[in-house]
Design a protein around this motif. Structure first.
Motif, PDB file in Angstrom:
ATOM      1  N   TYR A  30       0.876  -1.175   0.000  1.00 48.14           N
ATOM      2  CA  TYR A  30       0.000   0.000   0.000  1.00 48.14           C
ATOM      3  C   TYR A  30       0.913   1.223   0.000  1.00 48.14           C
ATOM      4  O   TYR A  30       1.889   1.270   0.757  1.00 48.14           O
ATOM      5  N   ALA A  31       0.650   2.197  -0.865  1.00 43.23           N
ATOM      6  CA  ALA A  31       1.561   3.348  -0.967  1.00 43.23           C
ATOM      7  C   ALA A  31       0.813   4.668  -0.997  1.00 43.23           C
ATOM      8  O   ALA A  31      -0.328   4.750  -1.476  1.00 43.23           O
ATOM      9  N   LYS A  32       1.478   5.684  -0.485  1.00 40.65           N
ATOM     10  CA  LYS A  32       0.971   7.062  -0.551  1.00 40.65           C
ATOM     11  C   LYS A  32       2.103   7.948  -1.051  1.00 40.65           C
ATOM     12  O   LYS A  32       3.276   7.726  -0.682  1.00 40.65           O
ATOM     13  N   THR A  33       1.776   8.952  -1.853  1.00 38.83           N
ATOM     14  CA  THR A  33       2.813   9.867  -2.343  1.00 38.83           C
ATOM     15  C   THR A  33       2.364  11.316  -2.154  1.00 38.83           C
ATOM     16  O   THR A  33       1.172  11.589  -2.000  1.00 38.83           O
ATOM     17  N   MET A  34       3.348  12.219  -2.194  1.00 43.11           N
ATOM     18  CA  MET A  34       3.058  13.663  -2.109  1.00 43.11           C
ATOM     19  C   MET A  34       4.075  14.419  -2.948  1.00 43.11           C
ATOM     20  O   MET A  34       5.197  13.933  -3.110  1.00 43.11           O
ATOM     21  N   ARG A  35       3.683  15.596  -3.409  1.00 43.85           N
ATOM     22  CA  ARG A  35       4.696  16.500  -3.964  1.00 43.85           C
ATOM     23  C   ARG A  35       4.752  17.726  -3.054  1.00 43.85           C
ATOM     24  O   ARG A  35       3.751  18.415  -2.865  1.00 43.85           O
ATOM     25  N   ILE A  36       5.948  17.957  -2.496  1.00 41.55           N
ATOM     26  CA  ILE A  36       6.141  19.112  -1.619  1.00 41.55           C
ATOM     27  C   ILE A  36       6.824  20.240  -2.392  1.00 41.55           C
ATOM     28  O   ILE A  36       6.437  21.393  -2.290  1.00 41.55           O
ATOM     29  N   ASN A  37       7.819  19.877  -3.198  1.00 44.53           N
ATOM     30  CA  ASN A  37       8.566  20.864  -3.983  1.00 44.53           C
ATOM     31  C   ASN A  37       7.709  21.296  -5.189  1.00 44.53           C
ATOM     32  O   ASN A  37       7.439  20.481  -6.072  1.00 44.53           O
ATOM     33  N   PRO A  38       7.289  22.551  -5.246  1.00 46.97           N
ATOM     34  CA  PRO A  38       6.383  22.957  -6.330  1.00 46.97           C
ATOM     35  C   PRO A  38       7.084  23.120  -7.675  1.00 46.97           C
ATOM     36  O   PRO A  38       6.413  23.292  -8.694  1.00 46.97           O
ATOM     37  N   THR A  39       8.416  23.045  -7.709  1.00 47.91           N
ATOM     38  CA  THR A  39       9.125  23.292  -8.974  1.00 47.91           C
ATOM     39  C   THR A  39       9.418  22.009  -9.752  1.00 47.91           C
ATOM     40  O   THR A  39      10.111  22.040 -10.757  1.00 47.91           O
ATOM     41  N   ILE A  40       8.933  20.868  -9.272  1.00 49.86           N
ATOM     42  CA  ILE A  40       9.175  19.619 -10.004  1.00 49.86           C
ATOM     43  C   ILE A  40       7.843  19.013 -10.433  1.00 49.86           C
ATOM     44  O   ILE A  40       6.791  19.378  -9.897  1.00 49.86           O
ATOM     45  N   LYS A  41       7.915  18.070 -11.400  1.00 46.42           N
ATOM     46  CA  LYS A  41       6.663  17.516 -11.938  1.00 46.42           C
ATOM     47  C   LYS A  41       6.135  16.341 -11.122  1.00 46.42           C
ATOM     48  O   LYS A  41       4.936  16.145 -11.010  1.00 46.42           O
ATOM     49  N   GLY A  42       7.054  15.540 -10.592  1.00 47.90           N
ATOM     50  CA  GLY A  42       6.617  14.298  -9.946  1.00 47.90           C
ATOM     51  C   GLY A  42       6.512  14.415  -8.437  1.00 47.90           C
ATOM     52  O   GLY A  42       6.617  15.503  -7.857  1.00 47.90           O
ATOM     53  N   GLU A  43       6.326  13.261  -7.804  1.00 52.34           N
ATOM     54  CA  GLU A  43       6.216  13.207  -6.341  1.00 52.34           C
ATOM     55  C   GLU A  43       7.607  13.179  -5.718  1.00 52.34           C
ATOM     56  O   GLU A  43       8.531  12.576  -6.269  1.00 52.34           O
ATOM     57  N   ASP A  44       7.774  13.877  -4.579  1.00 54.68           N
ATOM     58  CA  ASP A  44       9.091  13.840  -3.917  1.00 54.68           C
ATOM     59  C   ASP A  44       9.010  13.244  -2.507  1.00 54.68           C
ATOM     60  O   ASP A  44       9.999  13.260  -1.772  1.00 54.68           O
ATOM     61  N   VAL A  45       7.832  12.730  -2.154  1.00 55.53           N
ATOM     62  CA  VAL A  45       7.674  12.006  -0.882  1.00 55.53           C
ATOM     63  C   VAL A  45       6.870  10.743  -1.184  1.00 55.53           C
ATOM     64  O   VAL A  45       5.869  10.809  -1.901  1.00 55.53           O
ATOM     65  N   ALA A  46       7.323   9.620  -0.663  1.00 52.72           N
ATOM     66  CA  ALA A  46       6.556   8.376  -0.843  1.00 52.72           C
ATOM     67  C   ALA A  46       6.734   7.478   0.364  1.00 52.72           C
ATOM     68  O   ALA A  46       7.842   7.380   0.923  1.00 52.72           O
ATOM     69  N   TYR A  49       8.255  -1.206   6.124  1.00 53.53           N
ATOM     70  CA  TYR A  49       7.819   0.155   5.824  1.00 53.53           C
ATOM     71  C   TYR A  49       8.995   0.887   5.169  1.00 53.53           C
ATOM     72  O   TYR A  49      10.077   0.980   5.755  1.00 53.53           O
ATOM     73  N   ALA A  50       8.797   1.374   3.955  1.00 51.45           N
ATOM     74  CA  ALA A  50       9.853   2.107   3.247  1.00 51.45           C
ATOM     75  C   ALA A  50       9.438   3.570   3.131  1.00 51.45           C
ATOM     76  O   ALA A  50       8.344   3.872   2.638  1.00 51.45           O
ATOM     77  N   GLU A  51      10.302   4.447   3.605  1.00 56.37           N
ATOM     78  CA  GLU A  51      10.004   5.889   3.587  1.00 56.37           C
ATOM     79  C   GLU A  51      11.017   6.602   2.713  1.00 56.37           C
ATOM     80  O   GLU A  51      12.228   6.412   2.900  1.00 56.37           O
ATOM     81  N   MET A  52      10.529   7.434   1.812  1.00 60.04           N
ATOM     82  CA  MET A  52      11.433   8.181   0.925  1.00 60.04           C
ATOM     83  C   MET A  52      11.005   9.630   0.860  1.00 60.04           C
ATOM     84  O   MET A  52       9.803   9.906   0.750  1.00 60.04           O
ATOM     85  N   SER A  53      11.982  10.515   0.907  1.00 60.87           N
ATOM     86  CA  SER A  53      11.639  11.934   0.766  1.00 60.87           C
ATOM     87  C   SER A  53      12.860  12.749   0.344  1.00 60.87           C
ATOM     88  O   SER A  53      13.966  12.509   0.823  1.00 60.87           O
ATOM     89  N   TYR A  54      12.623  13.679  -0.578  1.00 60.19           N
ATOM     90  CA  TYR A  54      13.636  14.689  -0.895  1.00 60.19           C
ATOM     91  C   TYR A  54      13.173  16.058  -0.397  1.00 60.19           C
ATOM     92  O   TYR A  54      13.680  17.083  -0.826  1.00 60.19           O
ATOM     93  N   ALA A  55      12.188  16.047   0.507  1.00 56.94           N
ATOM     94  CA  ALA A  55      11.637  17.319   0.992  1.00 56.94           C
ATOM     95  C   ALA A  55      11.810  17.470   2.491  1.00 56.94           C
ATOM     96  O   ALA A  55      11.274  18.390   3.087  1.00 56.94           O
TER      97      ALA A  55
END
Ligand code: 89Y
Length: 340
Positions: free
Chosen positions: A194-210, A223-229
């Motif tokens: 089961y996955a959830k994503t978000m885009r925090i950085n408004p200057t990119i096209k894709g999701e930067d949190v998952a 549980y795998a957590e990824m974020s560039y924000a």
């Protein structure tokens, strides 16, 4: 001696080629990039192999034993099909393909042409992550039931890899593919996710949190957590932190390769650092260094031995990427047996 060519002469190619130069028995004879200045820059740095801007022309002219495809994901399918047409063994950068149909087409073409086909998947070859696997295999903490893999930071990843800004699917496809491969490396195959994503950085096209939650076939919860924000006190791009909880204890791979092993008898600590080759960018140390071990294992495969990161294996990792996007889109739990 195996003669090879590189297609795609951007940021990563400089480190991957440097990593090839750490190994015996390979020679870079040609480089190819649509942007001739990038191809020339790589060629000048690494012994002046022949420069091309058209991949097919290179396949026609050169006597190659294998090709290392280091271009962006939208070119992978076409280039692996070309390598298959010319019957040249291929290595393809992760992620292997943009969608499952392309990945299957690539696998089929390689099989029909009887070429060897590998994926440059390097996280499982990072020294601390590899050592964690060795330690888990000793069974010192017994059977694992729960794990957390975390790669969260605010590293300006787009500075060196501007193309990442443009990807409609960003963090799971580009980084998550590594993290999800680690999940399989440590704990085997996934049953549901089961996955959830978000885009925090408004200057990119894709999701930067998952965030991806998995139940493994073994029953383990992961549980795998990824974020560039995430602006954090202790950021360490490109390090992955891993916590494993098991029946007799736990292991934590934290900052700078420190592995803490806890049992009822207390905690022991060991630190594993990467080989600091002169050519690596210290900001990417653990990742650049792992390219040598990744290439070494692939070379073994090219020579007919075992290789961990075959395309056939990697499609199982890639299916986790596709399933994560599907789950994030639909809000539904995905069963991996529905992803052949
Ligand atoms: O491209 C990615 C990779 O392979 O590792 C980290 C990275 O550079 C940015 O997500």
């Amino acid at each position: 001696m195996k003669n090879f060519a590189v297609i795609g002469c951007g940021f990563w190619s400089h480190f991957q080629v440097a990593a090839w130069h750490e190994l015996e028995g390979v020679k870079l004879v040609a480089v190819c990039d649509k942007d001739i200045s990038k191809a020339k820059a790589l060629a000048t740095k690494f012994g002046n192999p022949t420069v091309y801007t058209q991949a097919e022309e290179m396949f026609r002219n050169e006597k190659l034993d294998f090709v290392d495809i280091i271009s962006s994901v939208n070119t992978h399918c076409e280039l692996v099909l070309l390598a298959s047409k010319y019957k040249i063994d291929a290595i393809c950068q992760k992620p292997m393909a943009e969608n499952q149909a392309d990945a299957l087409k690539m696998l089929r073409a390689a099989k029909e042409a009887s070429i060897r086909f590998f994926i440059h998947e390097n996280f499982r070859w990072q020294a601390p992550l590899r050592e964690l696997k060795n330690l888990l295999d000793t069974q010192i903490i017994g059977k694992a039931f729960k794990a957390n893999l975390r790669f969260c930071c605010s590293f300006p990843v787009f500075d060196n890899q501007p193309i990442l800004r443009e990807l409609e699917q960003f963090i799971i496809a580009d980084l998550g593919v590594h993290i999800l491969d680690l999940v399989r490396f440590y704990f085997g195959e996934v049953n549901t996710l089961y996955a959830k994503t978000m885009r925090i950085n408004p200057t990119i096209k894709g999701e930067d949190v998952a965030n991806v939650f998995m139940e493994m076939e073994s029953g383990l919860h992961c549980y795998a957590e990824m974020s560039y924000a995430s602006i954090l006190e202790n950021e360490r791009f490109p390090q992955t932190f891993v916590l494993v909880e098991a029946e007799k204890g736990s292991m934590y791979l934290g900052l700078d390769g420190e592995i803490r092993i806890t049992t009822k008898n207390g905690t022991t600590v060991k630190t594993v650092t990467p080989m600091m080759y002169s050519w690596l960018d210290p900001a990417y140390a653990v990742a650049h260094s792992s390219a040598v071990d990744t290439n070494r294992n692939i070379l073994q495969g090219l020579n007919g031995g075992n290789c961990e990161t075959t395309a056939e294996d990697n499609i199982k990792t890639l299916n986790l990427v596709f399933a994560s996007y599907e789950s994030a889109k639909t809000g539904q739990v995905q069963r991996m047996k529905d992803y052949p």
